[in-house]
Enzyme design. Structure first.
Site, short mmCIF file in Angstrom:
data_model
loop_
_atom_site.label_atom_id
_atom_site.label_comp_id
_atom_site.label_asym_id
_atom_site.label_seq_id
_atom_site.Cartn_x
_atom_site.Cartn_y
_atom_site.Cartn_z
N ASP A 146 1.01 0.28 4.91
CA ASP A 146 0.25 1.46 5.30
C ASP A 146 -1.08 1.41 4.55
O ASP A 146 -1.31 2.17 3.60
CB ASP A 146 1.04 2.73 4.92
CG ASP A 146 0.36 4.01 5.38
OD1 ASP A 146 -0.68 3.91 6.07
OD2 ASP A 146 0.85 5.10 5.04
N TYR B 254 0.87 -1.18 0.00
CA TYR B 254 0.00 0.00 0.00
C TYR B 254 0.91 1.23 0.00
O TYR B 254 0.79 2.14 0.81
CB TYR B 254 -0.94 0.01 1.21
CG TYR B 254 -1.61 -1.31 1.47
CD1 TYR B 254 -2.81 -1.65 0.83
CD2 TYR B 254 -1.05 -2.25 2.34
CE1 TYR B 254 -3.43 -2.87 1.08
CE2 TYR B 254 -1.66 -3.47 2.58
CZ TYR B 254 -2.84 -3.77 1.95
OH TYR B 254 -3.45 -4.99 2.20
N CYS C 22 -4.27 4.29 10.09
CA CYS C 22 -5.05 5.47 10.50
C CYS C 22 -6.33 5.08 11.22
O CYS C 22 -7.18 5.94 11.46
CB CYS C 22 -5.37 6.34 9.28
SG CYS C 22 -6.34 5.50 8.01
#
Length: 464
Positions: free
Chosen positions: A394, A321, A421
């Site tokens: 990520d 990613y 996140c």
């Protein structure tokens, strides 16, 4: 669902924080998730969702009867639920923690991270070295001026707007204090955006010309969209480049939109300064490409990832990613010509950015596609086919998922640096990694989204 400012109002005592910017309250035994409140407060709540058949309800605090010492005046008036209710309107979505002093915001986010680790992954936060959410060095005292990327809806009057939370209703805005000065001080707030469905704005962290992407309203003819875009470009002047982002193949946000230049260029140059070979690093990021939102995030996250991976000459590392190559570039420098870095990114436009940013690093192989489908075949094509020394990932908010984790474990890396996140999807994937023999040895949480409920976590997993 009810999104009317005249919806029923009830009085509640506010309990602990929950993921998503909510606080848990109860009304006659039913859970009510309340926004714009604080634990321990007594508030009046406008119910935004109150279906009798629902397991829980939702609401916004609209009057504070007993306030927490950690409450402050909201940093952004359009998102202030108390003021909005008094004016007979709905608050704009976003900045849902803007009424809370920054230290308490970070404490609440720390609670959310620890809760998900315990509930989903069966881990005690203290046992994995978690010491609470960290502020970004040099952060503004009020948590303002950090966003380098913004997306706005467009009102019927052609003005920038935000949706109310979980609503189709729009709230016109005339500024965004969370954004960097380049965005906040631009002419965007005065330009007529009629004819467009959405506008996306990106500003280089180091300053310079903005990039404004305009998404035409559905049914707009290409020639009309071009005329309208030229009008916007003229209004913005030399402070911004302008491009059209058509949605021929699906939502513009998925990277498949057709990017058409109107004025200036369709990309930004970003610079990242870290203590690593070859730094500072420069990156070209096209308008629809992914880049970290907080002005300090690229350097802070790069340093955190490099500390975990400890890449050295000859190592084989996968950056999954990978976006535009934020981590791929320093990893390629560290492994050198004798090593290999595999970059996998799903969005075609963003993968092209990575290819451009790594064009002079033959040790970097750039692959576009889904991680769970491309990782195995791509590894087999690397020189001296074999496993990996380390993996960096990520993923988007939904996380990597079980199949991607299985593919990562099959490559047998000694360490995994996981940037996330969303603490909920991170905790779920931490449980998957544990089943594959990877233990969470360290965890940091970074406050890359002040005045919102969001938080970034960086986990260090090691093979047992």
């Amino acid at each position: 669902m009810t999104d009317s400012p005249t919806a029923p109002v009830v009085e509640l005592s506010v309990g602990p924080v929950a993921h998503g910017g909510h606080f848990v309250s109860r009304l006659e035994g039913r859970v009510v998730f309340v926004r714009h409140a604080l634990p321990g407060e007594r508030v009046r709540v406008r119910l935004t969702e109150h279906d009798d058949a629902a397991r829980f309800w939702r609401g916004d605090a609209v009057e504070v009867l007993e306030a927490s010492d950690d409450r402050r005046e909201h940093v952004w008036a359009p998102a202030d639920a108390l003021a909005a209710h008094a004016a007979g309107r709905l608050p704009a979505g976003g900045a849902e923690f803007g009424h809370i002093v920054l230290p308490r915001q970070r404490g609440l986010k720390s609670d959310v991270v620890a809760e998900h680790l315990a509930r989903t992954a069966g881990l005690d936060a203290a046992d994995v070295g978690f010491e609470g959410v960290e502020a970004v060095p040099g952060e503004d005292a009020d948590g303002l001026g950090w966003r380098t990327r913004m997306a706005f809806a467009v009102s019927a009057a052609g003005r920038p707007a935000m949706h109310a939370h979980r609503s189709d209703r729009l709230v016109e805005i005339s500024g965004m204090p969370l954004a960097t000065a380049g965005i906040q001080d631009s002419a965007l707030w005065e330009v007529d955006l009629s004819g467009f469905e959405r506008v996306e704005v990106a500003a280089p962290a180091a300053g310079g010309q903005l990039l404004v992407l305009l998404v035409p309203a559905e049914g707009t003819a290409p020639a009309a969209a071009q005329r309208q875009a030229r009008r916007v470009a003229q209004g913005l002047g030399t402070d911004a480049s302008v491009a059209l982002l058509a949605q021929a193949d699906g939502p513009a946000a998925d990277g498949r939109g057709a990017l058409q230049r109107v004025s200036g260029r369709t990309w930004l140059r970003e610079t990242v300064e870290v203590a690593a070979p070859g730094a500072p690093y420069e990156y070209r990021v096209t308008g629809e490409g992914f880049w970290q939102i907080h002005r300090g995030a690229p350097a802070l996250l790069t340093e955190a990832v490099l500390d975990i991976v400890a890449a050295a000459p000859g190592h084989r590392v996968a950056d999954l990613y990978a976006g535009a190559g934020l981590f791929t570039r320093p990893l390629a420098e560290l492994v050198g010509p004798s090593g290999a870095v595999l970059s996998i990114e799903g969005a075609p436009g963003t993968s092209k950015d990575a290819r451009r940013n790594l064009h002079d690093h033959p040790q970097a192989r750039i692959v576009q596609g889904r991680v769970e489908r491309r990782l195995g075949p791509a590894l087999a094509e690397l020189p001296d086919a074999g496993g990996l020394d380390a993996v960096v990932l990520d993923p988007p908010r939904a996380g990597a998922g079980k199949e991607a984790v299985r593919r990562i474990a099959a490559a047998a890396p000694r360490s995994v640096a996981y940037v996330s996140c969303d603490p909920a999807s991170f905790a779920r994937d931490a449980a998957y990694l544990a089943r594959e023999g990877y233990r969470l040895r360290g965890l940091r949480a970074l406050d890359l989204y002040p005045n919102t409920h969001h938080v970034e976590v960086v986990g260090h997993f090691a093979a047992e």
